[in-house]
Write a protein that holds these residues in place. Structure first.
Motif, PDB file in Angstrom:
ATOM      1  N   ASP A 131       3.562   4.341 -20.700  1.00 27.59           N
ATOM      2  CA  ASP A 131       3.509   4.353 -19.247  1.00 27.59           C
ATOM      3  C   ASP A 131       3.691   2.960 -18.664  1.00 27.59           C
ATOM      4  O   ASP A 131       4.126   2.813 -17.537  1.00 27.59           O
ATOM      5  CB  ASP A 131       2.174   4.935 -18.767  1.00 27.59           C
ATOM      6  N   LEU A 132       3.345   1.927 -19.403  1.00 25.57           N
ATOM      7  CA  LEU A 132       3.500   0.560 -18.938  1.00 25.57           C
ATOM      8  C   LEU A 132       4.904   0.023 -19.220  1.00 25.57           C
ATOM      9  O   LEU A 132       5.163  -1.148 -19.041  1.00 25.57           O
ATOM     10  CB  LEU A 132       2.457  -0.344 -19.615  1.00 25.57           C
ATOM     11  N   ASP A 133       5.787   0.903 -19.684  1.00 23.88           N
ATOM     12  CA  ASP A 133       7.178   0.561 -19.974  1.00 23.88           C
ATOM     13  C   ASP A 133       7.302  -0.513 -21.055  1.00 23.88           C
ATOM     14  O   ASP A 133       8.127  -1.397 -20.982  1.00 23.88           O
ATOM     15  CB  ASP A 133       7.914   0.135 -18.707  1.00 23.88           C
ATOM     16  N   THR A 134       6.441  -0.449 -22.031  1.00 26.27           N
ATOM     17  CA  THR A 134       6.552  -1.296 -23.212  1.00 26.27           C
ATOM     18  C   THR A 134       6.682  -0.379 -24.406  1.00 26.27           C
ATOM     19  O   THR A 134       6.275   0.767 -24.361  1.00 26.27           O
ATOM     20  CB  THR A 134       5.320  -2.204 -23.399  1.00 26.27           C
ATOM     21  N   THR A 135       7.250  -0.884 -25.467  1.00 24.24           N
ATOM     22  CA  THR A 135       7.414  -0.070 -26.655  1.00 24.24           C
ATOM     23  C   THR A 135       6.422  -0.531 -27.709  1.00 24.24           C
ATOM     24  O   THR A 135       6.461  -1.670 -28.151  1.00 24.24           O
ATOM     25  CB  THR A 135       8.847  -0.195 -27.204  1.00 24.24           C
ATOM     26  N   LEU A 136       5.521   0.353 -28.073  1.00 21.08           N
ATOM     27  CA  LEU A 136       4.570   0.075 -29.128  1.00 21.08           C
ATOM     28  C   LEU A 136       4.531   1.306 -30.006  1.00 21.08           C
ATOM     29  O   LEU A 136       4.163   2.385 -29.567  1.00 21.08           O
ATOM     30  CB  LEU A 136       3.175  -0.213 -28.568  1.00 21.08           C
ATOM     31  N   LEU A 137       4.952   1.163 -31.228  1.00 26.74           N
ATOM     32  CA  LEU A 137       4.952   2.282 -32.150  1.00 26.74           C
ATOM     33  C   LEU A 137       3.754   2.139 -33.076  1.00 26.74           C
ATOM     34  O   LEU A 137       3.580   1.108 -33.717  1.00 26.74           O
ATOM     35  CB  LEU A 137       6.250   2.311 -32.949  1.00 26.74           C
ATOM     36  N   THR A 138       2.939   3.169 -33.145  1.00 26.68           N
ATOM     37  CA  THR A 138       1.757   3.166 -33.987  1.00 26.68           C
ATOM     38  C   THR A 138       1.808   4.375 -34.902  1.00 26.68           C
ATOM     39  O   THR A 138       2.141   5.468 -34.459  1.00 26.68           O
ATOM     40  CB  THR A 138       0.473   3.228 -33.128  1.00 26.68           C
ATOM     41  N   LYS A 139       1.450   4.166 -36.149  1.00 28.92           N
ATOM     42  CA  LYS A 139       1.475   5.254 -37.113  1.00 28.92           C
ATOM     43  C   LYS A 139       0.211   5.204 -37.959  1.00 28.92           C
ATOM     44  O   LYS A 139      -0.147   4.142 -38.466  1.00 28.92           O
ATOM     45  CB  LYS A 139       2.694   5.115 -38.018  1.00 28.92           C
ATOM     46  N   ILE A 140      -0.473   6.338 -38.076  1.00 33.20           N
ATOM     47  CA  ILE A 140      -1.595   6.444 -39.001  1.00 33.20           C
ATOM     48  C   ILE A 140      -0.982   6.821 -40.345  1.00 33.20           C
ATOM     49  O   ILE A 140      -0.373   7.877 -40.480  1.00 33.20           O
ATOM     50  CB  ILE A 140      -2.606   7.515 -38.558  1.00 33.20           C
TER      51      ILE A 140
END
Length: 92
Positions: free
Chosen positions: A15-24
């Motif tokens: 929603d903040l228009d940043t790309t953060l990819l997180t994976k468990i």
């Protein structure tokens, strides 16, 4: 619970228009989860562990080029030690 927390943080960042990819990557029987976050260029940003909802174990940070930046050690959410070899020029 951890899955929902990670999903929420992913949605919040989107929603903040940043790309953060997180994976468990793994969930263990002792309520410990291994988590990997990625920079927007696809390189690993962080390899970390949670025990329940607390930071636990070794947290390894990497710069945008994928080079080692810093390590933090946690025990049940409390920072025990921190050290690094971060080079500002290497992150560009």
């Amino acid at each position: 619970m951890m899955k929902y927390l990670i999903l929420f943080s992913f949605i919040l960042c989107a929603d903040l228009d940043t790309t953060l990819l997180t994976k468990i990557t793994h969930e263990y029987a002792d309520n410990t989860s291994e988590v990997i976050e990625f920079h927007d260029n696809g390189n690993v940003k962080l390899k970390a562990y949670y025990k329940g909802k607390f930071r636990h174990g070794k947290w390894v940070y990497y710069n945008k080029k994928g080079l080692f930046a810093m390590v933090e050690m946690y025990h049940n959410g409390r920072l025990q030690n921190k050290w690094g070899d971060y080079d500002e020029k290497a992150s560009r």
